[in-house]
Motif scaffolding. Structure first.
Motif, PDB file in Angstrom:
ATOM      1  N   ARG A   1     -24.416   0.285 -50.478  1.00 53.89           N
ATOM      2  CA  ARG A   1     -24.923  -0.873 -49.735  1.00 53.89           C
ATOM      3  C   ARG A   1     -26.422  -0.832 -49.579  1.00 53.89           C
ATOM      4  NH1 ARG A   1     -22.489   2.620 -46.302  1.00 53.89           N
ATOM      5  NH2 ARG A   1     -23.625   3.388 -44.472  1.00 53.89           N
ATOM      6  N   PHE A   2     -27.059   0.306 -49.918  1.00 63.35           N
ATOM      7  CA  PHE A   2     -28.499   0.415 -49.794  1.00 63.35           C
ATOM      8  C   PHE A   2     -29.214   0.140 -51.114  1.00 63.35           C
ATOM      9  CE2 PHE A   2     -27.194   3.840 -46.612  1.00 63.35           C
ATOM     10  CZ  PHE A   2     -27.027   2.903 -45.620  1.00 63.35           C
ATOM     11  N   THR A   3     -28.470  -0.036 -52.198  1.00 59.49           N
ATOM     12  CA  THR A   3     -29.119  -0.117 -53.503  1.00 59.49           C
ATOM     13  C   THR A   3     -29.966  -1.364 -53.658  1.00 59.49           C
ATOM     14  OG1 THR A   3     -27.121  -1.129 -54.400  1.00 59.49           O
ATOM     15  CG2 THR A   3     -27.343   1.264 -54.617  1.00 59.49           C
ATOM     16  N   ASP A   4     -29.655  -2.410 -52.896  1.00 58.98           N
ATOM     17  CA  ASP A   4     -30.441  -3.626 -53.013  1.00 58.98           C
ATOM     18  C   ASP A   4     -31.886  -3.413 -52.604  1.00 58.98           C
ATOM     19  OD1 ASP A   4     -28.277  -4.958 -53.912  1.00 58.98           O
ATOM     20  OD2 ASP A   4     -27.741  -5.854 -51.973  1.00 58.98           O
ATOM     21  N   LEU A   5     -32.122  -2.357 -51.814  1.00 59.83           N
ATOM     22  CA  LEU A   5     -33.469  -2.100 -51.340  1.00 59.83           C
ATOM     23  C   LEU A   5     -34.425  -1.833 -52.480  1.00 59.83           C
ATOM     24  CD1 LEU A   5     -35.290  -1.648 -48.870  1.00 59.83           C
ATOM     25  CD2 LEU A   5     -34.620   0.757 -48.904  1.00 59.83           C
ATOM     26  N   LEU A   6     -33.926  -1.172 -53.547  1.00 64.62           N
ATOM     27  CA  LEU A   6     -34.809  -0.777 -54.634  1.00 64.62           C
ATOM     28  C   LEU A   6     -34.434  -1.378 -55.978  1.00 64.62           C
ATOM     29  CD1 LEU A   6     -35.357   2.989 -53.812  1.00 64.62           C
ATOM     30  CD2 LEU A   6     -36.885   1.089 -53.394  1.00 64.62           C
ATOM     31  N   CYS A   7     -33.158  -1.675 -56.162  1.00 61.67           N
ATOM     32  CA  CYS A   7     -32.738  -2.080 -57.500  1.00 61.67           C
ATOM     33  C   CYS A   7     -33.281  -3.448 -57.885  1.00 61.67           C
ATOM     34  CB  CYS A   7     -31.210  -2.069 -57.600  1.00 61.67           C
ATOM     35  SG  CYS A   7     -30.525  -0.400 -57.596  1.00 61.67           S
ATOM     36  N   GLY A   8     -33.710  -4.230 -56.917  1.00 63.11           N
ATOM     37  CA  GLY A   8     -34.301  -5.512 -57.247  1.00 63.11           C
ATOM     38  C   GLY A   8     -35.748  -5.409 -57.662  1.00 63.11           C
TER      39      GLY A   8
ATOM     40  N   PHE B   1     -31.629  18.462 -55.452  1.00 60.94           N
ATOM     41  CA  PHE B   1     -32.402  17.350 -55.982  1.00 60.94           C
ATOM     42  C   PHE B   1     -33.442  17.877 -56.972  1.00 60.94           C
ATOM     43  CE2 PHE B   1     -31.900  14.677 -51.853  1.00 60.94           C
ATOM     44  CZ  PHE B   1     -30.659  14.242 -52.287  1.00 60.94           C
ATOM     45  N   GLN B   2     -33.922  16.990 -57.828  1.00 65.84           N
ATOM     46  CA  GLN B   2     -34.968  17.351 -58.771  1.00 65.84           C
ATOM     47  C   GLN B   2     -36.261  17.691 -58.022  1.00 65.84           C
ATOM     48  OE1 GLN B   2     -35.220  14.564 -62.271  1.00 65.84           O
ATOM     49  NE2 GLN B   2     -33.782  13.380 -61.046  1.00 65.84           N
ATOM     50  N   PRO B   3     -37.084  18.569 -58.586  1.00 67.36           N
ATOM     51  CA  PRO B   3     -38.385  18.830 -57.965  1.00 67.36           C
ATOM     52  C   PRO B   3     -39.212  17.558 -57.783  1.00 67.36           C
ATOM     53  CG  PRO B   3     -37.918  20.473 -59.651  1.00 67.36           C
ATOM     54  CD  PRO B   3     -36.837  19.433 -59.762  1.00 67.36           C
ATOM     55  N   LEU B   4     -39.092  16.635 -58.736  1.00 65.92           N
ATOM     56  CA  LEU B   4     -39.847  15.386 -58.635  1.00 65.92           C
ATOM     57  C   LEU B   4     -39.471  14.609 -57.380  1.00 65.92           C
ATOM     58  CD1 LEU B   4     -41.814  13.317 -59.799  1.00 65.92           C
ATOM     59  CD2 LEU B   4     -39.930  12.404 -61.175  1.00 65.92           C
ATOM     60  N   THR B   5     -38.197  14.661 -56.986  1.00 69.69           N
ATOM     61  CA  THR B   5     -37.758  13.946 -55.788  1.00 69.69           C
ATOM     62  C   THR B   5     -38.481  14.462 -54.553  1.00 69.69           C
ATOM     63  OG1 THR B   5     -35.577  13.552 -56.765  1.00 69.69           O
ATOM     64  CG2 THR B   5     -35.759  13.358 -54.378  1.00 69.69           C
ATOM     65  N   ALA B   6     -38.574  15.777 -54.439  1.00 67.88           N
ATOM     66  CA  ALA B   6     -39.276  16.362 -53.295  1.00 67.88           C
ATOM     67  C   ALA B   6     -40.756  16.004 -53.324  1.00 67.88           C
ATOM     68  CB  ALA B   6     -39.095  17.877 -53.284  1.00 67.88           C
ATOM     69  N   TYR B   7     -41.361  16.074 -54.504  1.00 62.84           N
ATOM     70  CA  TYR B   7     -42.794  15.769 -54.596  1.00 62.84           C
ATOM     71  C   TYR B   7     -43.062  14.313 -54.241  1.00 62.84           C
ATOM     72  CZ  TYR B   7     -47.624  16.051 -56.087  1.00 62.84           C
ATOM     73  OH  TYR B   7     -48.998  16.031 -56.088  1.00 62.84           O
ATOM     74  N   LEU B   8     -42.242  13.402 -54.744  1.00 64.01           N
ATOM     75  CA  LEU B   8     -42.431  11.988 -54.417  1.00 64.01           C
ATOM     76  C   LEU B   8     -42.271  11.740 -52.923  1.00 64.01           C
ATOM     77  CD1 LEU B   8     -40.598  10.110 -57.318  1.00 64.01           C
ATOM     78  CD2 LEU B   8     -43.048  10.168 -56.872  1.00 64.01           C
ATOM     79  N   SER B   9     -41.330  12.427 -52.296  1.00 68.10           N
ATOM     80  CA  SER B   9     -41.135  12.267 -50.856  1.00 68.10           C
ATOM     81  C   SER B   9     -42.417  12.580 -50.101  1.00 68.10           C
ATOM     82  CB  SER B   9     -40.012  13.189 -50.366  1.00 68.10           C
ATOM     83  OG  SER B   9     -38.816  12.971 -51.056  1.00 68.10           O
TER      84      SER B   9
ATOM     85  N   LEU C   1     -37.853  10.679 -47.995  1.00 65.81           N
ATOM     86  CA  LEU C   1     -36.912  11.402 -48.843  1.00 65.81           C
ATOM     87  C   LEU C   1     -35.818  10.475 -49.352  1.00 65.81           C
ATOM     88  CD1 LEU C   1     -35.857  13.993 -50.101  1.00 65.81           C
ATOM     89  CD2 LEU C   1     -34.748  14.536 -47.919  1.00 65.81           C
ATOM     90  N   SER C   2     -35.348   9.584 -48.509  1.00 60.69           N
ATOM     91  CA  SER C   2     -34.318   8.631 -48.929  1.00 60.69           C
ATOM     92  C   SER C   2     -34.830   7.729 -50.051  1.00 60.69           C
ATOM     93  CB  SER C   2     -33.881   7.775 -47.733  1.00 60.69           C
ATOM     94  OG  SER C   2     -32.997   6.745 -48.131  1.00 60.69           O
ATOM     95  N   LEU C   3     -36.055   7.229 -49.912  1.00 63.40           N
ATOM     96  CA  LEU C   3     -36.624   6.373 -50.953  1.00 63.40           C
ATOM     97  C   LEU C   3     -36.802   7.134 -52.267  1.00 63.40           C
ATOM     98  CD1 LEU C   3     -39.337   4.474 -48.870  1.00 63.40           C
ATOM     99  CD2 LEU C   3     -37.238   3.498 -49.828  1.00 63.40           C
ATOM    100  N   ALA C   4     -37.302   8.363 -52.188  1.00 66.87           N
ATOM    101  CA  ALA C   4     -37.509   9.152 -53.398  1.00 66.87           C
ATOM    102  C   ALA C   4     -36.190   9.472 -54.076  1.00 66.87           C
ATOM    103  CB  ALA C   4     -38.257  10.438 -53.060  1.00 66.87           C
TER     104      ALA C   4
END
Length: 328
Positions: A8-15, A91-99, A128-131
């Motif tokens: 239900r949260f995918t609309d936040l970014l998938c658009g 999670f991928q290292p990139l996920t943490a760095y982006l957060s 973290l959720s956004l990343a």
């Protein structure tokens, strides 16, 4: 704790359309973690170098921590929590760095309320959720994401409001240029045969994440951090230990010899310093598994009455400066 998809949260970014996010001459700043370095053209790396300034806080951001107008210890605590959750969910290292990148860019443009530590925790959870939504194939629910000793627990609706605030402040520019955009290319510059490519990449990732809590690295842009991390990783390989850091600026146009050397020396100092410290013992699963049983237990209403009250209070405290027209 099981991981559940938050459809239900995918609309936040998938658009979000990449053509709208990157306009003009901006490069498609996606991660190069899975791309062979031999396929990365030097012109692409030069493009990353040219545009990396658009995805970092302003040059006076570090000075705010040095002058204590921003709390460096609060930032370090928030980043430490992000790294714990990244390790817990693999999670991928990139996920943490982006957060952390989102957190720093937000703090540069928007001041947190001068109150207890809950605003930092809420910002860390939202970033973290956004990343994770950007990089992970399976994203925990917003409640499941709040593990690893989170001091405050926020309702999903509160986190989603904070996500939208972060997105607004960042102008929806979530695909950032990071050190991971460069490390494959730099690894082959150090080891053209590719013999030690896997080790260099893995070691460089570890070095980047292990230093991300240090505010001192905010002085350096992603390309310098990536070059310095590869050079530090090469020191552990006898065949590559004689690589001269002063020659790193020749790897690609736009690199700064001064910045690479400064970042490299700082990393070397921290590597030596961290080697002298005894790593703390962390038992994440014991904490995470106990909490759900406590919440689901009906045996003691008095022991569980305080946390829900704290959660209700905190979830009604999200600041809405934007509604008042206040940018701070």
């Amino acid at each position: 704790m099981s991981v559940s998809c938050s459809d239900r949260f995918t609309d936040l970014l998938c658009g979000e359309d990449s053509d709208e996010v990157f306009s003009g001459d901006s490069p498609a700043c996606s991660s190069e973690l899975d791309s062979p370095a031999s396929c990365i053209e030097e012109s692409s790396i030069a493009g990353f170098i040219e545009h990396e300034r658009n995805f970092v806080p302003g040059c006076d951001y570090l000075a705010r921590f040095q002058s204590q107008s921003l709390d460096a210890s609060a930032r370090e605590e928030a980043v430490a929590w992000i790294l714990k959750v990244q390790a817990f969910y693999n999670f991928q290292p990139l996920t943490a760095y982006l957060s952390v990148n989102y957190l720093d860019r937000f703090l540069y443009s928007r001041r947190l309320p001068q109150t207890s530590g809950w605003p930092w925790q809420l910002l860390a959870v939202a970033c973290l959720s956004l990343a994770a939504k950007m990089e992970e194939p399976l994203v925990p629910s917003l409640l499941d994401l709040q593990v690893e000793g989170a001091k405050y627990i926020f309702q999903p609706k509160t986190i989603r409001r904070m996500e939208l605030l972060v997105l607004t402040v960042l102008d929806w520019r979530l695909r950032s240029v990071t050190p991971f955009s460069f490390i494959d290319f730099f690894a082959y510059k150090v080891d053209p045969t590719g013999t030690f490519f896997g080790f260099l990449i893995s070691k460089a990732r570890d070095i980047i994440l292990s230093n991300i809590k240090e505010a001192s690295f905010l002085e350096y842009w992603p390309s310098s951090i990536a070059a310095a991390a590869i050079l530090c990783a090469a020191n552990d390989i006898p065949n590559l230990s004689l690589v001269n850091p002063e020659h790193a600026e020749l790897w690609c146009n736009g690199l700064s010899r001064e910045k690479i050397l400064g970042c490299y020396r700082l990393m070397q100092e921290l590597i030596v310093d961290n080697g002298r410290r005894k790593p703390p013992k962390i038992l994440p699963q014991l904490r995470v598994r106990i909490r759900p049983r406590t919440r689901s237990s009906d045996s003691s209403l008095s022991s569980s009455s305080s946390p829900p009250y704290k959660r209700r209070k905190l979830n009604n405290c999200l600041w809405v400066d934007d509604d008042k027209g206040n940018s701070e």
